[in-house]
Design an enzyme around this catalytic site. Sequence first.
Site, PDB file in Angstrom:
ATOM      1  N   ASP A  91      41.315  30.425  45.149  1.00  0.00           N
ATOM      2  CA  ASP A  91      40.848  31.766  44.779  1.00  0.00           C
ATOM      3  C   ASP A  91      39.319  31.771  44.865  1.00  0.00           C
ATOM      4  O   ASP A  91      38.689  30.705  44.918  1.00  0.00           O
ATOM      5  CB  ASP A  91      41.312  32.152  43.366  1.00  0.00           C
ATOM      6  CG  ASP A  91      41.406  33.668  43.191  1.00  0.00           C
ATOM      7  OD1 ASP A  91      40.930  34.403  44.079  1.00  0.00           O
ATOM      8  OD2 ASP A  91      41.945  34.133  42.165  1.00  0.00           O
ATOM      9  N   ASP A  92      38.746  32.983  44.888  1.00  0.00           N
ATOM     10  CA  ASP A  92      37.279  33.045  44.953  1.00  0.00           C
ATOM     11  C   ASP A  92      36.666  32.682  43.606  1.00  0.00           C
ATOM     12  O   ASP A  92      35.669  31.970  43.548  1.00  0.00           O
ATOM     13  CB  ASP A  92      36.783  34.426  45.448  1.00  0.00           C
ATOM     14  CG  ASP A  92      37.372  35.607  44.682  1.00  0.00           C
ATOM     15  OD1 ASP A  92      38.241  35.397  43.792  1.00  0.00           O
ATOM     16  OD2 ASP A  92      36.974  36.746  44.971  1.00  0.00           O
ATOM     17  N   ASP A  95      37.671  34.170  36.008  1.00  0.00           N
ATOM     18  CA  ASP A  95      36.846  34.855  35.004  1.00  0.00           C
ATOM     19  C   ASP A  95      37.510  34.659  33.638  1.00  0.00           C
ATOM     20  O   ASP A  95      37.250  33.664  32.958  1.00  0.00           O
ATOM     21  CB  ASP A  95      36.713  36.334  35.392  1.00  0.00           C
ATOM     22  CG  ASP A  95      35.752  37.099  34.511  1.00  0.00           C
ATOM     23  OD1 ASP A  95      35.641  36.765  33.312  1.00  0.00           O
ATOM     24  OD2 ASP A  95      35.101  38.047  34.978  1.00  0.00           O
TER      25      ASP A  95
END
Length: 160
Positions: A91-92, A95
């Site tokens: 994933d980028d 959070d």
Amino acid sequence: MATTYATVTWDQLHRDARLLAETLIPRGPFKGIVAVTRGGLIPAAIIAREIDCRLIETISVVTYDEEHQGKPQVVKAPVAAGDGEGFLIIDDLVDSGVTAQVVRQLLPKALFACLYAKPSGKPLTDMFVVEVPQETWVLFPWDTAPLFIPPLARKAETAG
Ligand SMILES: O=P(O)(O)OC[C@H]1O[C@H](OP(=O)(O)OP(=O)(O)O)[C@H](O)[C@@H]1O
Ligand SMILES: Nc1nc2[nH]cnc2c(=O)[nH]1
Ligand SMILES: [Mg+2]
């Protein structure tokens, strides 16, 4: 706390994805990659090229903000990856960690790697490249566009 922004350029993203690929090589070889759409797609493509992996599966998780209070929904399951054994999840960023938690539940045996990690999501990763403060919003290259900014002198003129 006020939100601050961290702009990531295409060059920086490419460099960070290559750095991640380098640390992933000794953990492989991998049967395939599961890209977490949509943000994980471009990092996954860069990493797939570097680690010479041609099997790419995807998972799509839709999460909702606190205001909408919905449960995260898996709108595309990573069927080709089984329980994740031998697979790499990309994933980028993490959070809150909600997306990563859902993905890991579906693929408990896979390795989870991302480019950027905020403190709340960090414990859910096996590997990441750069830690980002929780209150910082990461602006990816696909979120932004170059913008004309007037010269300082002209700005002073209009301000009188
Ligand atoms: O740790 P979390 O709080 O769950 O946030 C991280 C996720 O949020 C972003 O995706 P988003 O859901 O915005 O969708 P997108 O990738 O399709 O843009 C990002 O690409 C991560 O997947
Ligand atoms: N673009 C972007 N998407 C996010 N989704 C959750 N956190 C972030 C962030 O910092 N930047
Ligand atoms: Mg995403």
